[in-house]
Design a protein around this motif. Structure first.
Motif, PDB file in Angstrom:
ATOM      1  N   GLU A 205       0.861  -1.187   0.000  1.00 53.48           N
ATOM      2  CA  GLU A 205       0.000   0.000   0.000  1.00 53.48           C
ATOM      3  C   GLU A 205       0.900   1.241   0.000  1.00 53.48           C
ATOM      4  O   GLU A 205       1.813   1.361   0.807  1.00 53.48           O
ATOM      5  CB  GLU A 205      -0.901  -0.059   1.241  1.00 53.48           C
ATOM      6  N   GLY A 206       0.666   2.146  -0.941  1.00 55.17           N
ATOM      7  CA  GLY A 206       1.484   3.351  -1.018  1.00 55.17           C
ATOM      8  C   GLY A 206       2.880   3.114  -1.561  1.00 55.17           C
ATOM      9  O   GLY A 206       3.789   3.894  -1.306  1.00 55.17           O
ATOM     10  N   TYR A 207       3.045   2.046  -2.312  1.00 52.49           N
ATOM     11  CA  TYR A 207       4.365   1.659  -2.808  1.00 52.49           C
ATOM     12  C   TYR A 207       5.067   2.794  -3.546  1.00 52.49           C
ATOM     13  O   TYR A 207       6.266   3.006  -3.380  1.00 52.49           O
ATOM     14  CB  TYR A 207       4.232   0.440  -3.731  1.00 52.49           C
ATOM     15  N   ASN A 209       4.245   6.046  -3.439  1.00 51.20           N
ATOM     16  CA  ASN A 209       3.993   7.373  -2.877  1.00 51.20           C
ATOM     17  C   ASN A 209       5.141   7.817  -1.978  1.00 51.20           C
ATOM     18  O   ASN A 209       5.317   7.287  -0.879  1.00 51.20           O
ATOM     19  CB  ASN A 209       2.673   7.348  -2.096  1.00 51.20           C
TER      20      ASN A 209
ATOM     21  N   ARG B 145      -3.260   1.876  11.816  1.00 50.64           N
ATOM     22  CA  ARG B 145      -2.247   1.195  10.987  1.00 50.64           C
ATOM     23  C   ARG B 145      -1.274   0.372  11.811  1.00 50.64           C
ATOM     24  O   ARG B 145      -0.058   0.494  11.683  1.00 50.64           O
ATOM     25  CB  ARG B 145      -1.450   2.214  10.157  1.00 50.64           C
ATOM     26  N   ARG B 171       6.476   7.551  10.219  1.00 51.12           N
ATOM     27  CA  ARG B 171       7.232   8.072   9.085  1.00 51.12           C
ATOM     28  C   ARG B 171       7.947   9.360   9.496  1.00 51.12           C
ATOM     29  O   ARG B 171       7.314  10.373   9.711  1.00 51.12           O
ATOM     30  CB  ARG B 171       6.263   8.339   7.928  1.00 51.12           C
ATOM     31  N   GLN B 174      10.303  10.665   4.073  1.00 49.24           N
ATOM     32  CA  GLN B 174       9.697   9.768   3.084  1.00 49.24           C
ATOM     33  C   GLN B 174      10.391   8.407   3.048  1.00 49.24           C
ATOM     34  O   GLN B 174       9.831   7.438   2.573  1.00 49.24           O
ATOM     35  CB  GLN B 174       9.724  10.417   1.692  1.00 49.24           C
ATOM     36  N   ARG B 215      11.983   0.615  -1.867  1.00 49.82           N
ATOM     37  CA  ARG B 215      10.969  -0.122  -1.116  1.00 49.82           C
ATOM     38  C   ARG B 215      11.442  -1.550  -0.874  1.00 49.82           C
ATOM     39  O   ARG B 215      11.028  -2.204   0.065  1.00 49.82           O
ATOM     40  CB  ARG B 215       9.649  -0.154  -1.883  1.00 49.82           C
TER      41      ARG B 215
END
Lengths: 626, 256
Positions: A205-207, A209, B145, B171, B174, B215
């Motif tokens: 989710e939000g990869y 962003n 979350r 967070r 970013q 990621r």
């Protein structure tokens, strides 16, 4: 229609842009970008990159080409990506021979063209698709004019650059004049495999962003609005397990935004002479990206939307949803350069070119705006779901009562951007609406229960129906959308769109059909009425020649550009007899919109969200007219 | 161990396939040989949520992993999960604290109900005692979350235990994340061989600072505090192991 074996030579080769070299264009630009993107515009000296005439041949294949200076392997049409401009004449019989030189099936869909169902190019609905090595010949009469586009309707091929523009010249004089025209085709390119993009969206989710809220945003909000209010607001989003910065699923972190196939740094330039009136045919051929388009220093006059002429609207900026087209006129009086600026809706990037009297010029590139946070309107989407189930019980009350309350709540607070009143007023009642329990529920099964029953129901009780053309309570036609500060500049609104002349079918709708736009962000599941395409048992049925009202209710937190093949959707934006018609309608989060449809196109048609990955995830239906 | 895992995996894969293709196409005009207008594809993911080296204050240095992979559609998936460690310098091979093969079904927007079999013991060696479990679990994202994983296990000896893991990403920028994480284990009975006592076994609380270079690749540093309770603590003491410890960790989160 008839598939024939592909002959062993390429059917069509685009000529090299000879003039380009003379004009000092770098050789890198030659042969790699479509010739319709040549800087003089197609009504001018270099018509080579345009395919036109009674028979048009297109070949589809992968080629290695540089995009933004890097080696890429887009799907090319006649050797370029985006493909050549297909220029047709209103009244002609088009013959388009499409040869598939890929190693997988492909297709070409003529987006926005009204044609027989078998020529529409949606595999599995209008035909079988085009097998590798085969040629499929599309034949259809051209009965409209304006700016449209074409693209693959197979898998995720559109993301690989299988798109191109269509211009249809009018049989009769159009209601405006211009000296020159340019096509501005916006696309989003990624060097990642589209299947991988889909997997990333499904797994994280939000990869993509990289503009999420951080501690710094929290502290900034505390300074501005105080701790209590900020904490309340953030707690609400956290409780919903959603991000108020979820504006785009796929962003500039992987996309390079292209204008006519060129990255911003390449400064694609459209030429003009001072004092000329120029028609810009703007097409959003992106897979996933909405753009806000402006030309600082120039007023634009919108003269057509989705290819259909509208009453002129002077604007400074317009938002173009995926798959929409807008035609604007500009008249630069000065002998100077202007920046063509198309900023992605989530502000993660932009496409850019220059409108200039000579090559090699450029103007200042505007600063990108900051990403906006979604506010109450997006949460309204969840309120909207409550209303949906209510609607199942009480049809007539729904239209009149519930949604106006919703709309009233969302809009006033949003438009004002007044955080203090927003927090002070709504939070309590919002949480009282019990979001937590709602979140805990399975939306998909909920959809299965409520929405489908509802949509199958004929709302044939006329007493509860609004008059033809009236805006639904809950519509947001008078708002430009997320990330645009009201009043900052004149931005095109859906409520501005008025057809240039009335359309022939003036009947009131005989019935209403309501569909909810639904999804699960966490799982990246997208659907209509809570059911993915794989979960529905059959098509949506339109009776041949009936006049119906399609109501779309967006229960999600994202915008969705909804596209109906084969028939126009007349957007009920309150324009009275000048109701505008569109092939793609943007539905904002929490919004309820409606369109009148004359179901005159017999056969089966695709109906879907035009965000490519939403469609692929299941936000897709078949409409059967019989 | 393999003899159980393989047929289980096969069954789960068949179940998945059957469910994915079972959709009616009635009412459409398209001839049978046309493709579906919108084909849905199964997908997969694999993550090392933690792959780290721990430097405990009292205990031995340990390599730790926390792995999870799934294959399937939106609703039905097959999961393979594993947590384990290799204590350095004990001349023993690595140990699976758990190796679970689970069928998973989405039962709410944010929640999956999972069930299957689990294994605890050595990896292809007899250095560690072995046992098998039936496992029922709930995995998902709680409000605010909080990534949550709840598992209830019944061993082949009938011993019942449960574990709860919860973590949350704060967070900072970013790419920079602060991740508090807690882990709690309870058991219904003493199982001396595995160092398990009745009641609350242990609580572990950690904090990790992660930098997402991409990621897919995110190195981190952090630490944790751990305490064992009741009979479990007694068993640890008898083994000469500490009942309370802290550790510094350095590792990487990987996404495939």
């Amino acid at each position: 229609m008839a598939a024939s074996k592909f002959p062993s030579f390429p059917l069509s080769r685009r000529q090299v842009l000879k003039g380009g070299a003379a004009l000092g264009l770098g050789s890198a630009a030659l042969g790699l970008t479509p010739a319709w993107a040549n800087p003089w515009g197609q009504s001018n000296v270099y018509p080579q990159g345009i395919v036109t005439g009674p028979e048009i041949a297109l070949d589809i294949r992968r080629r290695t080409l540089p995009i933004a200076g890097r080696n890429a392997r887009p799907i090319c049409i006649n050797g370029t990506s985006p493909g050549p401009l297909i220029r047709l004449q209103e009244g002609q019989d088009a013959v388009l021979r499409v040869t598939n030189l890929l190693d997988e099936p492909t297709s070409v869909h003529w987006h926005g063209l009204i044609l027989p169902a078998g020529e529409d190019g949606a595999p599995g609905i209008s035909f079988a698709g085009i097998a590798p090595g085969e040629t499929f010949t599309y034949r259809f009469p051209v009965r409209q004019h304006g700016t449209y586009w074409y693209h693959s309707h197979s898998g995720l091929q559109e993301q690989l650059g299988h798109v191109g523009p269509i211009v249809i010249d009018a049989a009769e004089r159009e209601p405006f004049r211009y000296d020159r025209e340019h096509v501005l085709l916006l696309t989003d390119w990624t060097f990642e495999d589209p299947a991988r993009v889909m997997r990333n969206l499904k797994t994280g989710e939000g990869y993509y962003n990289y503009q999420e809220r951080t501690i710094a945003d929290f502290l900034a909000d505390v300074r501005e609005n105080g701790f209590k209010e900020t904490a309340q607001m953030r707690a609400m989003w956290a409780q919903m397990r959603m991000s108020s910065r979820d504006i785009a699923d796929v962003t500039g972190s992987t996309y390079t935004y292209l204008l006519n196939g060129h990255a911003p740094g390449e400064n694609w330039t459209a030429l003009f002479k001072a004092g000329e009136r120029i028609r810009l045919r703007v097409i959003n051929g992106s897979a996933m990206s909405y753009f806000d388009v402006r030309i600082p220093g120039l007023k634009m006059t919108v003269v057509a939307a989705d290819g259909q002429p509208v009453q002129p609207v002077p604007v400074d900026e317009f938002r173009i949803a995926v798959a929409e087209t807008y035609d604007v006129l500009v008249t630069p009086e000065a002998d100077t350069a202007y920046t063509l600026f198309a900023e992605a809706m989530d502000r993660s990037g932009y496409a850019r070119g220059t409108l200039a009297p000579r090559l090699g010029m450029q103007a200042e590139i505007p600063e990108r705006r900051r990403i906006a946070d979604r506010g109450m309107e997006a949460m309204g989407a969840h309120g909207g779901m409550d209303h949906a189930s209510m609607a199942g019980m009480d049809d007539s009350g729904m239209a009149g009562m519930d949604h106006s309350n919703m709309a009233g709540m969302d809009h006033s607070t949003m438009a004002g951007m007044d955080h203090s009143t927003m927090a002070g007023m709504d939070h309590a009642s919002m949480s009282a609406m019990d979001h937590s329990s709602m979140q805990g529920m399975d939306h998909s099964s909920m959809g299965a229960m409520d929405h489908s029953n509802m949509s199958n129901k004929d709302h044939s009780d006329h007493s509860g129906m609004l008059p033809a053309g009236a805006a639904q309570p809950g519509s947001q036609y008078d708002q430009a959308g997320i990330g645009i500060v009201p009043g900052e500049r004149r931005v095109l609104l859906y409520s501005d769109l008025k057809s240039f002349a009335p359309w022939p079918d003036r009947r009131a709708p005989e019935r209403e059909l309501e569909l909810h736009l639904t999804g699960n962000m966490e799982r990246y599941m997208w659907s209509f009425d809570g059911k993915k395409f794989s979960e529905v048992s059959g098509p949506i049925h339109f009776r041949k020649d009936e006049r119906l009202r399609l109501i779309l209710v967006n229960d999600t937190m994202m915008e969705h550009p909804i596209h109906l093949h084969g028939m126009w959707m007349e957007l009920e934006n309150g324009a009275g007899e000048l109701i505008p018609r569109k092939h793609t309608i943007n539905v904002k989060p929490g919004e309820r919109v409606s369109a009148l449809i004359t179901a005159d196109a017999e056969g089966s048609w695709a109906f879907h969200c035009h965000l490519l990955y939403h469609m692929d995830a299941g936000m897709f239906r078949v409409v059967k007219v019989s | 161990m393999k003899t159980i895992i393989v047929p289980m995996a096969t069954c789960a894969a068949f179940a998945l396939q059957a469910m994915a293709t079972a959709h009616a196409e009635d009412g459409y005009d398209a001839p049978d040989d046309w493709p579906s207008p919108m084909a849905e594809h199964h997908t997969w993911a694999a993550t090392f949520d933690r792959l780290e080296y721990a430097f405990p204050d009292k205990g031995d240095e340990t390599l730790v992993w926390d792995f999870e992979a799934w294959y399937g559609g939106d609703i039905n998936r097959v999961y393979l999960k594993s947590e384990g460690e290799n204590i350095q310098g004990d001349n023993e091979d690595a140990e699976f604290e758990s190796l679970d093969l689970l069928y998973s079904r989405l039962i709410a927007d944010f929640w999956e109900l999972q069930g299957g079999i689990g294994y605890q013991g050595g990896i292809a060696s007899d250095d560690h005692p072995e046992r098998y479990f039936g496992v029922i679990g709930l995995e998902g994202v709680a409000p605010y979350r909080i990534e949550t994983e709840l598992a209830l296990r019944v061993s082949d000896e009938g011993d019942v235990s449960a574990s709860l893991e919860a973590e949350h990403d704060v967070r900072l920028t970013q790419r920079l994340f602060l991740q508090p994480r807690t882990e709690l284990v309870v058991a219904g009975s003493d199982v001396e061989e595995f160092g398990v006592g009745e009641g609350l076994n242990s609580i572990r609380a950690g904090l990790r600072l992660r930098y997402e270079i991409t990621r897919k690749f995110a190195p981190y540093i952090g630490g944790y505090w751990e305490k064992r309770y009741g009979d479990t603590a007694d068993l640890a003491r008898a083994q000469g192991e500490p009942t309370e410890d802290t550790a510094v960790v350095a590792g990487v989160r990987l996404l495939f």
